[in-house]
Design a protein around this motif. Structure first.
Motif, PDB file in Angstrom:
ATOM      1  N   GLU A   6       0.841  -1.197   0.000  1.00 25.28           N
ATOM      2  CA  GLU A   6       0.000   0.000   0.000  1.00 25.28           C
ATOM      3  C   GLU A   6       0.877   1.248   0.000  1.00 25.28           C
ATOM      4  N   ALA A   7       0.476   2.217  -0.809  1.00 26.03           N
ATOM      5  CA  ALA A   7       1.147   3.521  -0.844  1.00 26.03           C
ATOM      6  C   ALA A   7       0.098   4.596  -0.637  1.00 26.03           C
ATOM      7  N   ALA A   8       0.459   5.640   0.119  1.00 28.70           N
ATOM      8  CA  ALA A   8      -0.472   6.737   0.407  1.00 28.70           C
ATOM      9  C   ALA A   8       0.264   8.068   0.252  1.00 28.70           C
ATOM     10  N   GLY A   9      -0.061   8.771  -0.815  1.00 32.74           N
ATOM     11  CA  GLY A   9       0.536  10.081  -1.051  1.00 32.74           C
ATOM     12  C   GLY A   9       2.038  10.040  -1.259  1.00 32.74           C
ATOM     13  N   LEU A  10       2.543   8.942  -1.792  1.00 38.90           N
ATOM     14  CA  LEU A  10       3.983   8.764  -1.942  1.00 38.90           C
ATOM     15  C   LEU A  10       4.543   9.748  -2.972  1.00 38.90           C
ATOM     16  N   THR A  11       5.570  10.489  -2.574  1.00 36.36           N
ATOM     17  CA  THR A  11       6.145  11.533  -3.422  1.00 36.36           C
ATOM     18  C   THR A  11       7.667  11.493  -3.336  1.00 36.36           C
ATOM     19  N   LYS A  12       8.319  11.657  -4.495  1.00 33.39           N
ATOM     20  CA  LYS A  12       9.774  11.763  -4.534  1.00 33.39           C
ATOM     21  C   LYS A  12      10.153  12.912  -5.462  1.00 33.39           C
ATOM     22  N   ALA A  19       9.544  13.170  -9.481  1.00 33.46           N
ATOM     23  CA  ALA A  19       9.622  11.877 -10.167  1.00 33.46           C
ATOM     24  C   ALA A  19       8.404  11.021  -9.860  1.00 33.46           C
ATOM     25  N   VAL A  20       7.923  11.092  -8.621  1.00 34.30           N
ATOM     26  CA  VAL A  20       6.677  10.442  -8.203  1.00 34.30           C
ATOM     27  C   VAL A  20       5.872  11.475  -7.436  1.00 34.30           C
ATOM     28  N   ASP A  21       4.600  11.606  -7.803  1.00 35.95           N
ATOM     29  CA  ASP A  21       3.801  12.718  -7.283  1.00 35.95           C
ATOM     30  C   ASP A  21       2.497  12.218  -6.674  1.00 35.95           C
ATOM     31  N   ASP A  22       2.441  12.124  -5.343  1.00 37.44           N
ATOM     32  CA  ASP A  22       1.214  11.805  -4.611  1.00 37.44           C
ATOM     33  C   ASP A  22       0.610  10.472  -5.058  1.00 37.44           C
ATOM     34  N   ASP A 208       1.829   8.692 -15.268  1.00 33.91           N
ATOM     35  CA  ASP A 208       2.360   9.625 -16.257  1.00 33.91           C
ATOM     36  C   ASP A 208       2.884  10.836 -15.503  1.00 33.91           C
ATOM     37  N   GLN A 209       4.129  11.186 -15.781  1.00 35.77           N
ATOM     38  CA  GLN A 209       4.781  12.302 -15.107  1.00 35.77           C
ATOM     39  C   GLN A 209       4.699  12.147 -13.582  1.00 35.77           C
ATOM     40  N   GLY A 210       4.846  10.911 -13.128  1.00 36.34           N
ATOM     41  CA  GLY A 210       4.877  10.628 -11.701  1.00 36.34           C
ATOM     42  C   GLY A 210       3.533  10.542 -11.017  1.00 36.34           C
ATOM     43  N   ARG A 211       2.453  10.808 -11.730  1.00 39.71           N
ATOM     44  CA  ARG A 211       1.114  10.807 -11.134  1.00 39.71           C
ATOM     45  C   ARG A 211       0.312   9.601 -11.599  1.00 39.71           C
ATOM     46  N   VAL A 212      -0.605   9.139 -10.746  1.00 37.48           N
ATOM     47  CA  VAL A 212      -1.507   8.055 -11.119  1.00 37.48           C
ATOM     48  C   VAL A 212      -2.636   8.631 -11.968  1.00 37.48           C
ATOM     49  N   LEU A 213      -2.716   8.162 -13.213  1.00 28.67           N
ATOM     50  CA  LEU A 213      -3.825   8.580 -14.065  1.00 28.67           C
ATOM     51  C   LEU A 213      -5.084   7.782 -13.753  1.00 28.67           C
ATOM     52  N   VAL A 214      -4.903   6.486 -13.528  1.00 28.31           N
ATOM     53  CA  VAL A 214      -6.044   5.622 -13.219  1.00 28.31           C
ATOM     54  C   VAL A 214      -5.506   4.318 -12.654  1.00 28.31           C
ATOM     55  N   SER A 215      -6.292   3.669 -11.818  1.00 25.79           N
ATOM     56  CA  SER A 215      -5.921   2.346 -11.311  1.00 25.79           C
ATOM     57  C   SER A 215      -7.185   1.524 -11.152  1.00 25.79           C
ATOM     58  N   GLY A 216      -7.019   0.210 -11.177  1.00 20.79           N
ATOM     59  CA  GLY A 216      -8.157  -0.690 -11.054  1.00 20.79           C
ATOM     60  C   GLY A 216      -7.921  -1.935 -11.880  1.00 20.79           C
ATOM     61  N   SER A 217      -8.962  -2.733 -12.076  1.00 22.69           N
ATOM     62  CA  SER A 217      -8.844  -3.899 -12.945  1.00 22.69           C
ATOM     63  C   SER A 217      -8.708  -3.426 -14.388  1.00 22.69           C
ATOM     64  N   VAL A 218      -8.332  -4.337 -15.285  1.00 23.30           N
ATOM     65  CA  VAL A 218      -8.202  -3.971 -16.697  1.00 23.30           C
ATOM     66  C   VAL A 218      -9.524  -3.417 -17.219  1.00 23.30           C
TER      67      VAL A 218
END
Length: 321
Positions: A6-12, A19-22, A208-218
């Motif tokens: 699990e990741a929550a608001g992970l940023t680098k 590189a990774v945004d929220d 994309d650009q470190g941000r989650v555009l979408v997640s879920g099943s295919v």
């Protein structure tokens, strides 16, 4: 099922660059999570954060119930195949795995036992005593996966495991991934090859650009992108207009006559009509019922399903725009 990753608001960040945004997502035991994104999207950085190689600028994560601040405990419970793995050329596959098993504290007898089991599992038992320098790339990748399993991990991270492999090698690796998940291990699979994700993954995270555009099943990702599906309906040439009139009564469908084949209608199924992820095909059924009700014989009907690649391209293009 238990949450193992699990990741929550992970940023680098590196200076002004994120590189990774929220980043936030979760995976259960037995999940195969496909981590997707164009070059520079943050996939490898995400893996390095979750495997404690990098320290996040902010945010939190948990692996096998342990917080990201417990690097030692996490490393005991994960397996990793990095994108570029180095192998000692003079060691045999058997020697290599025994060495890594001993690094995790296994006794000599336990190291021999787990090595034999893993070599059999990844299909290298017959080459166990051959020098790694004689292995093909596909064999080295399978050996790397075996190495990632010597500590019986709760989560395995695979960064581009099929890169550079031929179709047979890709199939072997994907079979291994599915088998690992069936045993209850969570697999995070970073790849550029979208058909692999459709074959092997239960969940998808598109970056994309470190941000989650979408997640879920295919299916959920395809629906989130509102990707159209198409069908081709062939009817008798003298009844094409009658079929078009019948289909025009369904506002969720868009119908076009194919120039090169006047007896074939191309039907676009979008929105709720395009969603068949639960096994229902309401848009398709409605089209066929409308044509049948108009007493137009159906000579053929073919559906082109929306694919993950369609959703990926649509979402990443929209992100750039």
């Amino acid at each position: 099922m238990s949450v193992t990753l699990e990741a929550a608001g992970l940023t680098k960040t590196y200076g002004p660059h994120r590189a990774v945004d929220d980043l936030s997502f979760a995976a259960n035991a037995g999940d195969v999570v496909g981590l997707l994104g164009p070059n520079g999207a943050g996939k490898t950085t995400t893996i390095r954060l979750l495997t404690t190689v990098l320290t996040p600028t902010k945010g939190e994560f948990w692996v096998a119930g342990h917080p990201g601040t417990s690097a030692t405990e996490i490393r005991r419970r994960i397996g990793v195949l990095p994108e570029s793995s180095g192998y000692p050329r003079t060691q045999t596959g058997r020697e290599y795995l025994r060495y890594h098993a001993r690094l995790y504290g296994r006794t000599s007898q336990s190291a021999r036992s787990v090595t034999d089991d893993l070599l059999l599992h990844v299909g290298l038992a017959d080459r166990a005593d051959s020098s790694i320098s004689s292995y093909s790339r596909g064999m080295r990748q399978r050996l790397g996966i075996a190495r990632a399993l010597v500590n019986n991990p709760a989560v395995v991270f695979l960064d581009e495991p099929t890169l550079g492999l031929d179709p047979a090698g890709q199939a072997q690796v994907l079979n291994l991934v599915r088998d690992i998940a069936r045993r209850g291990t969570t697999v995070l699979l970073s790849t550029h090859t979208l058909p692999e994700v459709e074959q092997a993954c239960s969940r998808v995270v598109i970056l994309d650009q470190g941000r989650v555009l979408v997640s879920g099943s295919v299916g959920e990702v395809i629906r989130a992108a509102i990707v159209e599906r198409f069908a081709q309906l062939r009817v008798p040439g003298d009844l094409v207009e009658q079929a078009v009139s019948a289909l025009a009564q369904l506002p969720e469908l868009t119908v076009a006559q194919m120039t090169e084949r006047p007896d074939v209608l191309r039907i676009a199924l979008s929105g709720s009509a395009a969603d068949n992820s639960d096994g229902s095909d309401d848009g398709i059924n409605a089209a066929l019922m409308a044509v049948a009700k108009a007493r137009v014989p159906v000579l053929s009907f073919e559906v082109e399903g929306a694919q993950l690649s369609d959703a990926f391209l649509k979402l990443t293009r929209e992100s750039v725009a």
